[in-house]
Motif scaffolding. Structure first.
Motif: not given
Length: 104
Positions: A32-44
């Motif tokens: 889940d941490l891999q998903l959170v960092t990926s989505y947050t980076a792209k969305d931000f």
């Protein structure tokens, strides 16, 4: 649940689970941490560089619960870097207005 709805649900699950041989795969260990960092980076990145919103707005727009990812924006390089728990992180780069942001 009616038998016809159950059959439809099972068929949809089976169709979604079919593996395509032509897809490119990145290592993923169900993290889940891999998903959170990926989505947050792209969305931000999209929020700041494509939508041209403030960092404060983008922090609220990309907030995850629990808030595990830290975010660093580099305006000169047009990148956003995220990190979580010292082990996971991701970097998104703004390409242009048409293509938006991509994960590196």
């Amino acid at each position: 649940m009616s038998p016809s709805r159950l059959a439809l649900l099972l068929a949809a699950c089976a169709a979604l689970s079919c593996e395509r041989g032509d897809t490119v795969r990145r290592p993923y260990d169900n993290n889940d941490l891999q998903l959170v960092t990926s989505y947050t980076a792209k969305d931000f990145c999209s929020c700041v560089f494509v939508m041209e919103m403030s960092e404060d707005y983008c922090r609220r727009w990309t907030a995850a619960s629990p808030a595990v990812a830290t975010v660093r924006v580099d305006y000169q390089e047009h990148t956003v870097q995220t990190a979580a728990a010292l082990l996971w992180g991701e970097k998104a780069r703004f390409v242009n207005a048409r293509e938006g942001c991509v994960l590196e």
